[in-house]
Design a protein around this motif. Structure first.
Motif, PDB file in Angstrom:
ATOM      1  N   SER A 113       3.247  -9.567 -48.405  1.00  0.00           N
ATOM      2  CA  SER A 113       3.920 -10.850 -48.606  1.00  0.00           C
ATOM      3  C   SER A 113       2.877 -11.945 -48.770  1.00  0.00           C
ATOM      4  N   ASN A 114       2.856 -12.576 -49.932  1.00  0.00           N
ATOM      5  CA  ASN A 114       1.798 -13.532 -50.259  1.00  0.00           C
ATOM      6  C   ASN A 114       2.220 -14.983 -50.056  1.00  0.00           C
ATOM      7  N   GLY A 115       1.207 -15.852 -49.882  1.00  0.00           N
ATOM      8  CA  GLY A 115       1.448 -17.291 -49.802  1.00  0.00           C
ATOM      9  C   GLY A 115       1.469 -17.821 -48.388  1.00  0.00           C
ATOM     10  N   GLY A 116       1.889 -19.091 -48.264  1.00  0.00           N
ATOM     11  CA  GLY A 116       2.027 -19.730 -46.971  1.00  0.00           C
ATOM     12  C   GLY A 116       3.316 -19.311 -46.288  1.00  0.00           C
ATOM     13  N   LEU A 117       3.617 -19.944 -45.161  1.00  0.00           N
ATOM     14  CA  LEU A 117       4.742 -19.532 -44.325  1.00  0.00           C
ATOM     15  C   LEU A 117       6.045 -19.413 -45.110  1.00  0.00           C
ATOM     16  N   ASN A 118       6.442 -20.450 -45.808  1.00  0.00           N
ATOM     17  CA  ASN A 118       7.762 -20.450 -46.441  1.00  0.00           C
ATOM     18  C   ASN A 118       7.797 -19.636 -47.719  1.00  0.00           C
ATOM     19  N   GLN A 119       6.669 -19.508 -48.387  1.00  0.00           N
ATOM     20  CA  GLN A 119       6.594 -18.601 -49.520  1.00  0.00           C
ATOM     21  C   GLN A 119       6.775 -17.163 -49.031  1.00  0.00           C
ATOM     22  N   MET A 120       6.199 -16.857 -47.869  1.00  0.00           N
ATOM     23  CA  MET A 120       6.373 -15.528 -47.299  1.00  0.00           C
ATOM     24  C   MET A 120       7.808 -15.318 -46.830  1.00  0.00           C
ATOM     25  N   ARG A 121       8.404 -16.321 -46.218  1.00  0.00           N
ATOM     26  CA  ARG A 121       9.771 -16.171 -45.703  1.00  0.00           C
ATOM     27  C   ARG A 121      10.768 -15.891 -46.820  1.00  0.00           C
ATOM     28  N   THR A 122      10.687 -16.649 -47.906  1.00  0.00           N
ATOM     29  CA  THR A 122      11.610 -16.409 -49.015  1.00  0.00           C
ATOM     30  C   THR A 122      11.330 -15.064 -49.675  1.00  0.00           C
ATOM     31  N   GLY A 123      10.031 -14.694 -49.756  1.00  0.00           N
ATOM     32  CA  GLY A 123       9.676 -13.410 -50.341  1.00  0.00           C
ATOM     33  C   GLY A 123      10.184 -12.242 -49.510  1.00  0.00           C
ATOM     34  N   ILE A 124      10.073 -12.338 -48.191  1.00  0.00           N
ATOM     35  CA  ILE A 124      10.558 -11.278 -47.309  1.00  0.00           C
ATOM     36  C   ILE A 124      12.076 -11.149 -47.431  1.00  0.00           C
ATOM     37  N   SER A 125      12.772 -12.281 -47.490  1.00  0.00           N
ATOM     38  CA  SER A 125      14.234 -12.243 -47.655  1.00  0.00           C
ATOM     39  C   SER A 125      14.609 -11.569 -48.966  1.00  0.00           C
ATOM     40  N   ASP A 126      13.852 -11.837 -50.018  1.00  0.00           N
ATOM     41  CA  ASP A 126      14.089 -11.159 -51.290  1.00  0.00           C
ATOM     42  C   ASP A 126      13.852  -9.658 -51.175  1.00  0.00           C
ATOM     43  N   MET A 127      12.810  -9.267 -50.434  1.00  0.00           N
ATOM     44  CA  MET A 127      12.490  -7.846 -50.301  1.00  0.00           C
ATOM     45  C   MET A 127      13.561  -7.090 -49.512  1.00  0.00           C
ATOM     46  N   VAL A 128      14.225  -7.785 -48.594  1.00  0.00           N
ATOM     47  CA  VAL A 128      15.364  -7.175 -47.911  1.00  0.00           C
ATOM     48  C   VAL A 128      16.439  -6.823 -48.928  1.00  0.00           C
ATOM     49  N   ALA A 129      16.718  -7.759 -49.834  1.00  0.00           N
ATOM     50  CA  ALA A 129      17.724  -7.516 -50.865  1.00  0.00           C
ATOM     51  C   ALA A 129      17.281  -6.424 -51.836  1.00  0.00           C
ATOM     52  N   TYR A 409       7.001 -34.306 -51.209  1.00  0.00           N
ATOM     53  CA  TYR A 409       6.728 -33.457 -52.367  1.00  0.00           C
ATOM     54  C   TYR A 409       7.667 -32.257 -52.292  1.00  0.00           C
ATOM     55  N   SER A 410       8.107 -31.778 -53.442  1.00  0.00           N
ATOM     56  CA  SER A 410       9.066 -30.675 -53.470  1.00  0.00           C
ATOM     57  C   SER A 410       8.353 -29.332 -53.507  1.00  0.00           C
ATOM     58  N   GLY A 411       7.685 -28.984 -52.401  1.00  0.00           N
ATOM     59  CA  GLY A 411       6.987 -27.710 -52.303  1.00  0.00           C
ATOM     60  C   GLY A 411       7.844 -26.660 -51.627  1.00  0.00           C
ATOM     61  N   ASN A 412       7.207 -25.536 -51.269  1.00  0.00           N
ATOM     62  CA  ASN A 412       7.946 -24.421 -50.683  1.00  0.00           C
ATOM     63  C   ASN A 412       8.632 -24.799 -49.376  1.00  0.00           C
ATOM     64  N   MET A 413       7.917 -25.522 -48.500  1.00  0.00           N
ATOM     65  CA  MET A 413       8.537 -25.890 -47.232  1.00  0.00           C
ATOM     66  C   MET A 413       9.676 -26.876 -47.428  1.00  0.00           C
ATOM     67  N   ALA A 414       9.485 -27.864 -48.277  1.00  0.00           N
ATOM     68  CA  ALA A 414      10.528 -28.861 -48.519  1.00  0.00           C
ATOM     69  C   ALA A 414      11.803 -28.193 -49.023  1.00  0.00           C
ATOM     70  N   ARG A 415      11.656 -27.264 -49.960  1.00  0.00           N
ATOM     71  CA  ARG A 415      12.835 -26.581 -50.504  1.00  0.00           C
ATOM     72  C   ARG A 415      13.503 -25.708 -49.454  1.00  0.00           C
ATOM     73  N   ALA A 416      12.683 -25.003 -48.658  1.00  0.00           N
ATOM     74  CA  ALA A 416      13.249 -24.122 -47.631  1.00  0.00           C
ATOM     75  C   ALA A 416      13.983 -24.922 -46.559  1.00  0.00           C
ATOM     76  N   VAL A 417      13.391 -26.024 -46.105  1.00  0.00           N
ATOM     77  CA  VAL A 417      14.033 -26.849 -45.077  1.00  0.00           C
ATOM     78  C   VAL A 417      15.321 -27.460 -45.618  1.00  0.00           C
ATOM     79  N   GLU A 418      15.280 -27.967 -46.853  1.00  0.00           N
ATOM     80  CA  GLU A 418      16.482 -28.560 -47.426  1.00  0.00           C
ATOM     81  C   GLU A 418      17.610 -27.533 -47.508  1.00  0.00           C
TER      82      GLU A 418
END
Length: 511
Positions: A113-129, A409-418
């Protein structure tokens, strides 16, 4: 009004005194009555004063200079903090009657799982699917240790591994590690196509005829945002918002810090101030920086191998709305929205580039800035030192629980928190229109426009519909064709409506 009432009551009593002779008992009665009435009036008056001074209630700080905040009505004060009307919508992640759990006990999916915290979190959720679609057992993912932060944390350092495995057992099988007898066998190494759909992963199941283990080299953006089966979309939500709970040490400290923030002032804004060295370098944004700072960022961008774009026009980036707001711009923005200078603002960020030199441009307008280091003791933070993903998890908890969330800024964390705040009931999230604000900030900078009522009205009109109210997820902009349209769609994790947010048919449909 109170004095007029008291005066009238006195006149009435005087008239009665002249009408008849008063006995001592009657005089005593009237004396007690007047005394009791005075006490009630006094208590009512004191109560109103105490309510006005309650630190949990927003109030207007009247400045003596030309930048005085516009005076707000009581209703407007409440609007600063209230969440948008959610039309009775609620989270819905239940499985449909046609849903079946994956049973691929002899097929294994390993993931880096690559990237920072939220990039990894969304990637892991995708890998579950993906594991469900490919009928595979998911091995607990390996986390990125080579990104900008070089965090050595493993999965169980950041996430509650046992909870992750148990909460998804009705969907897929998850194991902590690959069985020993499979460690040395050949495996398929795949870079799955970005934003791939259900048909793509159905086709990828042909790999099982030759391999028992498939290794996924990257987890980010491996799954489309739209046009996936409802059960797959809801599985992604269960993984993201329920299964990927942070580890107990992170959860416990995060909740303590939220409680401390509440005890200091009740309501607070969480500001994701993405004014950090890596982000400014990556975006090529140098507005407001010195020549030496701009050159330092250019060299960093040039020497970072996996950043593909090396030469960037900073002016064009800012005009296009692709730059994080500067601390000064954030101060002007929040001031214009009507938040008083005393507002508690939690800064969710790494090290601010330029330190106090740039941060002072925000603190001069909003001095009540709060950081992890001022909320937590050094003893509480010592285990998180040099673990950027773990400290980012603390910020994530505080941002999700805030009364108002503002990303610069609309980065990975901003999108995940929103997206998480939408899932939890459309908590207030003010998303700055960075492109639209550029012209306003430039007018303020050149003296064409002063901070005051006119500026506030402009900013408030611009952001009336950018505060987290319910709406369906955006598709790609008109005219975008081919695979490029997938990249321009709104992220599923930024807005999981309509698949994971529902309402009764009698409710107003949000478009």
């Amino acid at each position: 009004m109170v004095s007029r009432g008291s005066y009238g009551s006195g006149g009435l009593l005087t008239g009665r005194f002249h009408a008849r002779k008063l006995t001592p008992s009657v005089i005593t009665f009237y004396t007690i009555f007047i005394f009791a009435f005075s006490i009630i009036v006094f208590l009512f008056y004191v109560r109103n004063i105490s309510l006005d001074q309650d630190p949990r209630r927003p109030f207007i700080y009247r400045q003596s200079n030309s930048q005085q905040l516009p005076e707000l009505h009581v209703h407007d004060k409440q609007q600063l903090w209230d969440s948008p009307f959610n039309h009775g919508l609620h989270q819905c992640v239940e499985r449909t009657t046609k849903y079946k759990a994956a049973k691929g006990f002899n097929r294994y999916l390993t993931v880096r799982s690559n990237g920072g915290l939220n990039q990894m979190r969304t990637g892991i959720s995708d890998m579950v699917a993906v594991a469900h679609m490919m009928n595979a057992t998911l091995v607990i993912p390996q986390l990125d240790k080579r990104s900008f932060w070089k965090d050595s944390s493993v999965f169980s350092d950041i996430f509650d591994e046992l909870h992750f495995i148990q909460s998804l057992k009705g969907d897929i099988r998850i194991v902590s590690e690959l069985p020993k007898n499979l460690e040395g066998i050949p495996r398929a190494r795949k870079h799955f196509t970005s934003w791939a759909g259900f048909g793509y992963y159905t086709d990828m199941t042909r790999l099982w005829s030759d391999y028992q283990v498939i290794h996924v080299a990257k987890s980010d953006s491996r799954l489309a945002n739209n046009d996936l089966p409802l059960d797959i979309q809801r599985l992604r939500c269960r993984a993201m918002y329920q299964a990927l709970r942070f580890s107990p040490p992170i959860e416990n400290l995060g909740k303590r810090l939220v409680d401390r923030l509440r005890s200091q002032g009740g309501r607070y804004i969480a500001l994701h101030l993405r004014y950090e060295k890596d982000m400014l370098s990556f975006t090529g944004c140098s507005y407001g920086l010195t020549d030496a700072e701009s050159e330092e960022l250019r060299i960093l961008r040039e020497n970072t191998n996996y950043w593909k774009v090396k030469a960037i026009n900073s002016t064009e980036q800012r005009i296009g709305g692709f730059c994080p707001l500067t601390p000064k711009e954030v101060g002007i923005f929040l001031h214009a929205l009507g938040y008083p200078p005393s507002t508690p603002i939690y800064i969710a960020a790494g090290e601010i580039y330029g330190g106090n030199t740039h941060l002072s441009e925000l603190s001069s307008r909003f001095p009540n800035l709060i950081f992890k280091e001022s909320l937590a003791t050094s003893e509480e933070l010592k285990d998180f030192t040099n673990h950027a993903s773990q400290t980012a998890a603390l910020d994530y908890i505080i941002c999700v629980e805030s009364d108002v969330f503002v990303p610069s800024y609309s980065g990975n964390m901003a999108r995940a928190v929103e997206g998480h705040r939408r899932f939890l009931g459309h908590r207030k999230t003010i998303n700055p229109d960075r492109k639209g604000l550029v012209g306003i900030f430039d007018m303020v900078e050149t003296g064409v426009l002063e901070e005051g009522k006119e500026l506030s009205q402009m900013v408030q009109r611009m952001h009336k519909n950018r505060q987290g109210a319910p709406r369906k997820r955006h598709g790609s902009p008109p005219g975008v064709k081919g695979r490029a349209r997938f990249k321009t769609e709104e992220s599923f994790y930024e807005n999981p409506y309509p698949e994971c947010i529902c309402g009764s048919k009698s409710k107003l449909e949000i478009t």
